[in-house]
Design a protein around this motif. Structure first.
Motif, mmCIF file in Angstrom:
data_model
loop_
_atom_site.group_PDB
_atom_site.id
_atom_site.type_symbol
_atom_site.label_atom_id
_atom_site.label_comp_id
_atom_site.label_asym_id
_atom_site.label_seq_id
_atom_site.Cartn_x
_atom_site.Cartn_y
_atom_site.Cartn_z
ATOM 1 N N GLY A 233 0.818 -1.208 0.000
ATOM 2 C CA GLY A 233 0.000 0.000 0.000
ATOM 3 C C GLY A 233 0.852 1.258 0.000
ATOM 4 O O GLY A 233 2.041 1.227 0.316
ATOM 5 N N LYS A 234 0.242 2.353 -0.355
ATOM 6 C CA LYS A 234 0.946 3.625 -0.388
ATOM 7 C C LYS A 234 0.992 4.214 1.017
ATOM 8 O O LYS A 234 -0.025 4.353 1.677
ATOM 9 C CB LYS A 234 0.233 4.592 -1.334
ATOM 10 C CG LYS A 234 0.901 5.950 -1.423
ATOM 11 C CD LYS A 234 0.125 6.880 -2.331
ATOM 12 C CE LYS A 234 0.763 8.271 -2.366
ATOM 13 N NZ LYS A 234 -0.002 9.199 -3.225
ATOM 14 N N VAL A 235 2.180 4.539 1.485
ATOM 15 C CA VAL A 235 2.344 5.180 2.784
ATOM 16 C C VAL A 235 2.176 6.676 2.592
ATOM 17 O O VAL A 235 3.015 7.338 1.970
ATOM 18 C CB VAL A 235 3.725 4.866 3.396
ATOM 19 C CG1 VAL A 235 3.860 5.528 4.760
ATOM 20 C CG2 VAL A 235 3.915 3.352 3.516
ATOM 21 N N ALA A 236 1.076 7.192 3.106
ATOM 22 C CA ALA A 236 0.762 8.615 2.930
ATOM 23 C C ALA A 236 1.403 9.436 4.044
ATOM 24 O O ALA A 236 1.502 8.970 5.178
ATOM 25 C CB ALA A 236 -0.749 8.813 2.941
ATOM 26 N N PRO A 237 1.841 10.633 3.746
ATOM 27 C CA PRO A 237 2.450 11.472 4.784
ATOM 28 C C PRO A 237 1.421 11.928 5.808
ATOM 29 O O PRO A 237 0.241 12.110 5.487
ATOM 30 C CB PRO A 237 3.003 12.662 3.995
ATOM 31 C CG PRO A 237 2.146 12.725 2.769
ATOM 32 C CD PRO A 237 1.801 11.312 2.440
ATOM 33 N N TRP A 238 1.884 12.060 7.053
ATOM 34 C CA TRP A 238 1.016 12.602 8.091
ATOM 35 C C TRP A 238 0.954 14.117 7.920
ATOM 36 O O TRP A 238 1.976 14.808 7.951
ATOM 37 C CB TRP A 238 1.550 12.245 9.477
ATOM 38 C CG TRP A 238 0.822 12.960 10.588
ATOM 39 C CD1 TRP A 238 1.158 14.146 11.165
ATOM 40 C CD2 TRP A 238 -0.380 12.536 11.225
ATOM 41 N NE1 TRP A 238 0.255 14.491 12.130
ATOM 42 C CE2 TRP A 238 -0.708 13.529 12.202
ATOM 43 C CE3 TRP A 238 -1.212 11.425 11.091
ATOM 44 C CZ2 TRP A 238 -1.826 13.427 13.026
ATOM 45 C CZ3 TRP A 238 -2.329 11.328 11.913
ATOM 46 C CH2 TRP A 238 -2.628 12.310 12.866
ATOM 47 N N ILE A 239 -0.262 14.614 7.723
ATOM 48 C CA ILE A 239 -0.442 16.056 7.512
ATOM 49 C C ILE A 239 -0.956 16.726 8.771
ATOM 50 O O ILE A 239 -0.342 17.666 9.286
ATOM 51 C CB ILE A 239 -1.397 16.316 6.331
ATOM 52 C CG1 ILE A 239 -0.812 15.717 5.045
ATOM 53 C CG2 ILE A 239 -1.666 17.814 6.174
ATOM 54 C CD1 ILE A 239 -1.732 15.813 3.850
ATOM 55 N N SER A 240 -2.082 16.217 9.271
ATOM 56 C CA SER A 240 -2.672 16.806 10.475
ATOM 57 C C SER A 240 -3.742 15.874 11.010
ATOM 58 O O SER A 240 -4.167 14.922 10.339
ATOM 59 C CB SER A 240 -3.280 18.178 10.167
ATOM 60 O OG SER A 240 -4.389 18.041 9.288
ATOM 61 N N TRP A 241 -4.180 16.152 12.222
ATOM 62 C CA TRP A 241 -5.291 15.403 12.823
ATOM 63 C C TRP A 241 -6.547 15.554 11.981
ATOM 64 O O TRP A 241 -7.262 14.590 11.723
ATOM 65 C CB TRP A 241 -5.520 15.919 14.239
ATOM 66 C CG TRP A 241 -6.682 15.302 14.952
ATOM 67 C CD1 TRP A 241 -7.996 15.641 14.833
ATOM 68 C CD2 TRP A 241 -6.643 14.221 15.889
ATOM 69 N NE1 TRP A 241 -8.778 14.858 15.642
ATOM 70 C CE2 TRP A 241 -7.974 13.973 16.300
ATOM 71 C CE3 TRP A 241 -5.611 13.457 16.424
ATOM 72 C CZ2 TRP A 241 -8.293 12.994 17.239
ATOM 73 C CZ3 TRP A 241 -5.943 12.468 17.338
ATOM 74 C CH2 TRP A 241 -7.254 12.241 17.736
#
Length: 338
Positions: A233-241
């Motif tokens: 799967g694609k690991v998406a960046p943590w942006i915000s809550w």
């Protein structure tokens, strides 16, 4: 009901029932690590058993509140089983060092609190932290039931995916140290066992086997989950809550024909539920036929038979005698070593 799901329903219920059979006498003697192991595996088996019935051939949201609770508990179970195994391995290492059995309540209470902090505290913390990376309410998989959705972001790995691997590796270290201490001090350890009727060699070995097999199941499986999430799967960046929890009330539905088409998803989902069942059956295989278990089965049978007016002949003591110096309380006190 499909044959695959039918088989799981039967085995999950059987596992739920049999893993709890040794619980009463382990509770009586404060076997904290093994009690936690039994309770967590029984919880997982019961939840998965119910799910396999409610969502057999269906993806309807029949029980949203059940899903909210059960998905959180399943996350806890995935961490709690290796955590309970760590409690067992840590105590086995203490025994292998041939130290004195705990005699004071203060020492025993400290040992119990340490086990509870590992086998109960860590799973609860992970269940709470899992909400940080929970992308939406939950998913429903046909035949499997409710599953929590974890947003595949770097933050999810230290909070949810990695803790079971870390616990399994720490447990493996304790297991290796136990074997080393046992081999180096075999004569002293054997003398210690012979001089203390509360600690029996057979119970000690069964615990070693349980903990070792649990490590062999936990570490490869949890490592595979981490690897699968990183590569499939694609690991998406943590942006915000707010970004992670956007549209949180959403519930996704996955028919069996869809999730079974993905080999990685199919293997991962099936292993996640069969792993709990195997852990329960493994425990029963090692402890469900032990001397203390057979004695309690006979007591229970005698109690039920007497209520039904059936006369039960008492067996001679030699027929069911265990190893010399053994007692129904032995292994538990060995776990009370400070």
């Amino acid at each position: 009901m499909g044959a695959e799901n039918d088989a799981f329903t039967a085995f999950s219920f059987i596992s739920f029932a049999v893993v709890l059979i040794p619980l009463p006498w382990h509770l009586e003697v404060w076997n904290t690590g093994t009690c936690l192991y039994m309770l967590w595996t029984a919880t997982g088996c019961f939840i998965l058993f119910i799910d396999s019935i409610i969502w057999d051939g269906s993806t309807e949201n029949w029980a949203p509140l059940w899903c909210d609770i059960s998905t959180r508990l399943i996350i806890g179970v995935s961490v709690a089983i290796p955590a309970a195994s760590l409690c067992i391995n840590r105590r086995l290492y203490t025994i292998a060092r041939v130290r004195t059995v705990t005699t004071t309540w203060a020492d025993r209470r400290r040992a119990i609190l340490i086990d509870l902090s590992i086998g109960l505290g860590i799973p609860i913390i992970v269940m709470i932290l899992q909400y940080v990376v929970q992308g939406h309410r939950f998913d429903i998989f046909e035949d499997l039931g409710c599953r929590t959705f974890i947003y595949n972001t770097p933050l999810a790995y230290p909070l949810v995916f990695v803790p079971p691997v870390v616990l399994g590796m720490i447990s493996a270290v304790f297991s290796a140290l136990t074997i080393r201490a046992f081999s180096l001090r075999h004569a002293e350890f054997k003398q210690f066992m012979n001089s203390n009727n509360m600690v029996t060699f057979n119970r000690y070995i069964r615990l070693m086997v349980l903990a070792a097999l649990d490590i062999l199941l936990t570490v490869p499986f949890t490592a595979y989950i981490v690897y699968s999430n990183l590569t499939q799967g694609k690991v998406a960046p943590w942006i915000s809550w707010e970004d992670t929890h956007s549209g949180f009330s959403r519930i996704d539905h996955f028919p069996a024909a869809l999730w079974k088409k993905n080999p990685a998803a199919h293997v991962s989902l099936e292993l996640s539920r069969w792993g709990v069942v195997i852990s329960a059956l493994l425990f029963f295989a090692l402890f469900g036929f032990a001397d203390e278990a057979m004695k309690n089965y006979r007591k229970a049978y005698g109690h039920v038979a007497s209520r039904l007016g059936v006369t039960v002949k008492s067996a001679s003591s030699s027929s069911f005698r265990g190893t010399p110096g053994s007692s129904s309380n032995g292994y538990v006190h060995s776990l009370s070593v400070a």
